[in-house]
Design an enzyme around this catalytic site. Sequence first.
Site: not given
Length: 211
Positions: A170, A184
């Site tokens: 991330d 995401d």
Amino acid sequence: MAEAERIIGTPDTPDDSGERTAAAEAPAGSDASGTPGTGEQMAPARQRSGRGRRIAVLFAVAVFAYALDLISKMLVVAKLEHHAPIQVIGDWLELHAIRNPGAAFGFGAAFTIIFTLIAAAVIVVIVRLARKLYSLPWAIALGLLLGGALGNLTDRVFRAPGVFQGEVVDFIAPKGFAVFNLADSAIVCGGILIVLLSFRGLDPDGTVHKG
């Protein structure tokens, strides 16, 4: 015409009586030889062609979303990991590389294997659903879901600490919000689009239900 002439009693001429009889006995949508008419042949062909285009859109969107996610993570690991965050919009948006063992936005870090299985199941369901797909908006939505699920599943399988337990990369860090990635984002956008399509009553097969 032959049927009308037979009903009102107009005699058939000897030369065309056989032809008229064959035409009268031929089923609707067929020619005198019993061959199905072009209209009946073209309708299923158009349906198959329409479904084929929608499936192509689904997989094109999925490949695009997956490629963007994969390339961005490769760049983040190579250039940003183990370095100070990069400010994009002051302290409101930063690029900050972290490894996430949980689900989207860092939730459920203790259930890595479960999330891996869920992602794999989502991919299987989308591929199966594609067989009855005739809606372009649904193709885009499912393509986003598929690309996002594949992106994070790739991390789960190939990254440390091990197969099916890999941590997701991330790096998008808005102020006051969880850090996430492009996979995401694709999943969330696809999910929102599916909710909107469902509220409008549009099904994947193209039918519309009035609420």
